[in-house]
Design a protein around this motif. Structure first.
Motif, short mmCIF file in Angstrom:
data_model
loop_
_atom_site.label_atom_id
_atom_site.label_comp_id
_atom_site.label_asym_id
_atom_site.label_seq_id
_atom_site.Cartn_x
_atom_site.Cartn_y
_atom_site.Cartn_z
N HIS A 81 0.84 -1.20 0.00
CA HIS A 81 0.00 0.00 0.00
C HIS A 81 0.87 1.25 0.00
O HIS A 81 1.96 1.27 0.58
CB HIS A 81 -0.90 0.00 1.24
CG HIS A 81 -1.71 1.25 1.38
ND1 HIS A 81 -1.31 2.32 2.18
CD2 HIS A 81 -2.90 1.62 0.83
CE1 HIS A 81 -2.21 3.28 2.10
NE2 HIS A 81 -3.18 2.88 1.30
N HIS A 82 0.37 2.29 -0.66
CA HIS A 82 1.12 3.54 -0.73
C HIS A 82 0.12 4.70 -0.72
O HIS A 82 -0.82 4.71 -1.50
CB HIS A 82 1.97 3.60 -1.99
CG HIS A 82 2.88 4.78 -2.07
ND1 HIS A 82 3.78 5.09 -1.07
CD2 HIS A 82 3.03 5.74 -3.02
CE1 HIS A 82 4.45 6.18 -1.41
NE2 HIS A 82 4.01 6.61 -2.58
N ALA A 83 0.35 5.67 0.16
CA ALA A 83 -0.55 6.83 0.24
C ALA A 83 0.25 8.08 0.59
O ALA A 83 0.80 8.19 1.69
CB ALA A 83 -1.64 6.62 1.28
N GLY A 84 0.34 8.99 -0.37
CA GLY A 84 0.97 10.27 -0.11
C GLY A 84 2.43 10.15 0.23
O GLY A 84 3.18 9.37 -0.37
N THR A 85 2.85 10.91 1.23
CA THR A 85 4.25 10.94 1.66
C THR A 85 4.38 10.34 3.05
O THR A 85 3.41 10.28 3.80
CB THR A 85 4.75 12.39 1.71
OG1 THR A 85 4.00 13.12 2.69
CG2 THR A 85 4.59 13.07 0.35
N PRO A 86 5.59 9.90 3.43
CA PRO A 86 5.78 9.33 4.77
C PRO A 86 5.49 10.33 5.88
O PRO A 86 5.14 9.93 7.00
CB PRO A 86 7.25 8.91 4.78
CG PRO A 86 7.62 8.75 3.33
CD PRO A 86 6.80 9.77 2.60
N PHE A 90 -0.96 15.84 5.34
CA PHE A 90 -2.40 16.08 5.21
C PHE A 90 -3.18 14.83 5.63
O PHE A 90 -2.73 13.70 5.45
CB PHE A 90 -2.75 16.44 3.77
CG PHE A 90 -2.01 17.62 3.23
CD1 PHE A 90 -2.25 18.89 3.74
CD2 PHE A 90 -1.05 17.47 2.25
CE1 PHE A 90 -1.56 20.00 3.26
CE2 PHE A 90 -0.35 18.56 1.76
CZ PHE A 90 -0.61 19.83 2.27
N ILE A 91 -4.38 15.06 6.14
CA ILE A 91 -5.21 13.96 6.62
C ILE A 91 -5.61 13.02 5.47
O ILE A 91 -5.89 11.84 5.70
CB ILE A 91 -6.44 14.51 7.36
CG1 ILE A 91 -7.11 13.40 8.19
CG2 ILE A 91 -7.43 15.18 6.41
CD1 ILE A 91 -8.15 13.91 9.16
N SER A 240 -1.43 23.87 8.79
CA SER A 240 -1.38 24.55 10.07
C SER A 240 -0.82 25.96 9.94
O SER A 240 0.21 26.18 9.30
CB SER A 240 -0.52 23.75 11.06
OG SER A 240 -0.46 24.39 12.31
N GLY A 241 -1.54 26.93 10.52
CA GLY A 241 -1.08 28.31 10.56
C GLY A 241 -1.35 29.13 9.32
O GLY A 241 -0.93 30.28 9.23
N THR A 242 -2.09 28.54 8.35
CA THR A 242 -2.36 29.26 7.11
C THR A 242 -3.82 29.72 7.06
O THR A 242 -4.64 29.34 7.90
CB THR A 242 -2.08 28.36 5.89
OG1 THR A 242 -3.02 27.28 5.89
CG2 THR A 242 -0.66 27.81 5.94
N MET A 258 -0.75 17.17 11.11
CA MET A 258 -1.77 17.42 10.09
C MET A 258 -3.02 18.00 10.74
O MET A 258 -3.33 17.75 11.91
CB MET A 258 -2.12 16.12 9.37
CG MET A 258 -2.89 15.14 10.25
SD MET A 258 -3.26 13.56 9.48
CE MET A 258 -1.69 12.73 9.58
N CYS A 259 -3.76 18.77 10.00
CA CYS A 259 -5.01 19.35 10.51
C CYS A 259 -6.19 18.40 10.26
O CYS A 259 -6.24 17.72 9.23
CB CYS A 259 -5.29 20.68 9.82
SG CYS A 259 -4.09 21.98 10.18
#
Length: 619
Positions: A81-86, A90-91, A240-242, A258-259
């Motif tokens: 399985h692979h999802a996004g970055t390590p 982001f949620i 966060s913070g944006t 992550m938010c």
């Protein structure tokens, strides 16, 4: 018994709180430990003798060996399985994946479907998308990935999978939930599938998570309920913070993470009515299950919780109140979430609900539910009194305290030792990789999974994790599916992990108890002419043996974004015969049967009785 007036007052007071929150601006609080994830106060760190966090340790040298991880020997570790970055910024990168057990080629052996994720570059067309896997069972303990040939690689950012024969042709179909358009893979009966989601009008195109098939209106056709999670905008992601999060700081225990989910805009839920002609109609609002408050839906399942013969609907909502919709029998549902006691825990607090285990663990004929939650929170055991009224017995049952340090995702009831009493398994794994950089938290990103033995008194005891065995496997667990994968009369478990290879827990428990499994096929009620779904989803079976009356239901979905073996498994302990079997078919027909033997997988067709035996017919 109906809830007391005092309890009703408390529940109504609790019910007013999320309404006020829903009307307030959806802005993240300054620290996600107070708002992003709904959990209890931080608990003291717990370590084992080697000073490992208890979530990745606490192993024993000797003890009962229940499972062994044979994923590599079985050939499953050829897929990952692979999802996004390590970093999981982001949620969107932290949820999923689900897994399903199904016999897609009707050869009598369970195959395995794993949902894959994706990457932001793949969504932009800059790199190939990760592919989902369909592992064909070779009947010899090994599996072969046939997803390409079968046409079910998905190639989208996948999350959940659910099995159901939506066209009643006797072959299991697959519904895949994605970030973006969902897929409905119709089984072509020749080892391949065709995605018919567009013509069936069930694609959506938002962020879908859990799904469940169920015949809510009793017309004999399986409908689909799909949970929505977060309205995630790739062009304006929550950082966060944006400005995208109102300049709030998203943090866990003072560390930026992550938010979400709280503070982010949720997605609505959807109920698709099966028109019987290959198309569906969205009836969410008409049926009263559209989720106008936009809670963060994850695990879902249709199940009859008040024993009236009609499938009700349960939704596990992340960091927001659960939904319990009671089927009124007229195409609509009544929202009994709070009045039933299912919305919140015994403290009146919403928790980070993720997976749902549904089963009669007390052998009293009632479906109770276990909801998995975040760390610093106990996993909730909702005891059902038989009317669809629930009491939180997490601490009383012995489940609460051992589960507090863990982030639980998938869960399921299973009788691993065939003693006639359902045990409980929970797949664990954290969502914040940052946890490994803070040993003072006493937690870990990869976690061991937990098995609880049913003590037959309403209480459970955790089975110790013996070094080198399946319970000592440490992984970032998400989805899990339960079933007799090797046709031995023992329930095995497959766990799908975040950014990793699967875990296949083969049941090697040293017991010699008897068992029986029933494969149900729906037919027609001769008195009313009403039909049951062909795969018998929604059927309930009561089996009595050795003085114990057990209940099992054919359910589609549940666990965490996953789907289990549809065959119903009953442990018989040392009983050498089954005293009685009573099948309540979705059509309303009730049949009583005598079983000719035990330690077998029997096929039972509505109105026709036993039509096949695995021992005799090989399937």
């Amino acid at each position: 018994m109906p809830p007391s007036s005092t309890r009703i007052a408390v529940l109504l007071l609790a019910a007013s709180l999320p309404i006020a929150l829903a009307q307030a601006p959806q802005t993240p609080p300054p620290d996600s430990s107070m708002g992003g994830i709904s959990a209890g106060p931080a608990h003291a760190a717990e370590y084992d003798a080697q000073h490992r966090p208890i979530t990745a340790g606490g192993f024993v040298k000797t003890g009962p060996i229940v499972f062994q991880d044979i994923a590599k020997e079985a050939g499953l570790t050829t897929w990952r399985h692979h999802a996004g970055t390590p970093e999981k910024k982001f949620i969107l990168e932290a949820k999923g994946p689900g897994v399903a057990l199904l016999d897609y080629d009707n050869d009598g052996w369970l195959d395995i479907y794993f949902v894959n994720g994706s990457t932001f570059d793949a969504l932009d067309g800059k790199e190939p998308a990760p592919k989902s896997a369909l592992f064909h069972n070779n009947h010899d303990g090994t599996f072969t990935n046939v997803a390409e040939k079968a046409g079910v690689t998905n190639d989208r950012w996948g999350y959940g999978v659910v099995v159901g024969d939506f066209d009643n042709d006797g072959w299991p179909d697959l519904y895949i939930t994605n970030y973006g358009k969902n897929r409905l893979y119709r089984n072509n009966h020749n080892g391949t599938f065709t995605d018919v989601a567009e013509t069936a009008k069930v694609t959506l195109g938002t962020w879908s998570t859990g799904a469940t098939f169920g015949d809510y209106d009793g017309d004999g056709n399986l409908d689909i309920f799909v949970a929505g999670y977060i309205d995630f905008d790739l062009k304006n992601p929550p950082i966060s913070g944006t400005k995208s999060v109102g300049y709030a700081r998203c943090a866990f225990r003072g560390v930026q993470v992550m938010c979400g989910p709280r503070g982010l805009r949720g997605e609505k839920d959807h109920l698709f009515h099966n028109n019987g002609d290959g198309t569906f109609t969205d009836v969410s609002e008409k049926a009263g299950v559209s989720d106008p408050d936009r809670y963060y839906g994850l695990g879902v399942v249709f199940a009859d919780v008040n024993n009236d013969g009609k499938p009700d609907l349960m939704v596990a909502d992340d960091s927001s109140p659960n939904y319990l919709y009671i089927n009124k029998g007229d195409g609509t549902f009544e929202d009994d979430s709070y009045i039933s006691g299912f919305a919140v825990n015994e403290g009146g607090r919403e928790v980070a609900n993720m997976g749902l285990a549904v089963g009669d663990y007390q052998n009293n004929g009632h479906l109770s539910v276990v909801s998995t939650t975040f760390s610093d929170d106990y996993k909730v055991v909702f005891e059902n009194d038989g009317t669809g009224t629930f009491s939180d017995v997490g601490y009383k049952s012995g489940i609460a305290t051992p589960t507090i340090p863990f982030v639980g995702f998938a869960d399921g009831f299973l009788d691993y030792d065939n003693d006639g009493w359902k045990d409980l398994f929970i797949a664990n794994g954290h969502v914040y990789p940052e946890v490994d950089q803070h040993p003072e938290w006493g937690s870990s990103y990869a976690e061991r999974h937990q098995l609880f033995h049913n003590l037959k008194t309403g209480k459970f005891a955790e089975v110790p994790a013996v070094e080198g065995t399946g319970l000592a496997v440490v992984s970032v667990g998400r989805g899990a599916a339960f079933g007799d994968i090797f046709n031995r009369g023992k329930i095995d478990i497959v766990v799908s992990n975040m950014d990793g290879v699967p875990v296949l827990l083969k049941n090697v428990n040293d017991d010699h108890n008897h068992w029986i499994e029933l494969h149900l096929i729906g037919g027609v009620n001769p008195k009313t002419g009403k039909k049951s779904p062909k795969d018998a989803v929604g059927a309930t079976v009561y089996l009595t043996a050795g003085g114990i009356r057990q209940r099992n239901d054919v359910l589609s979905g549940g666990s965490y974004l996953s789907s289990n073996d549809f065959r119903l498994h009953f442990g018989l302990a040392d009983s050498t015969k089954v005293d009685s079997v009573e099948i309540h078919w979705p059509s309303g027909q009730v049949e009583k049967l005598t079983l000719p033997n035990i330690d077998d997988i029997l096929t039972i067709e509505e109105g026709k009785g036993i039509t096949a035996s695995f021992k005799k017919d090989g399937k």
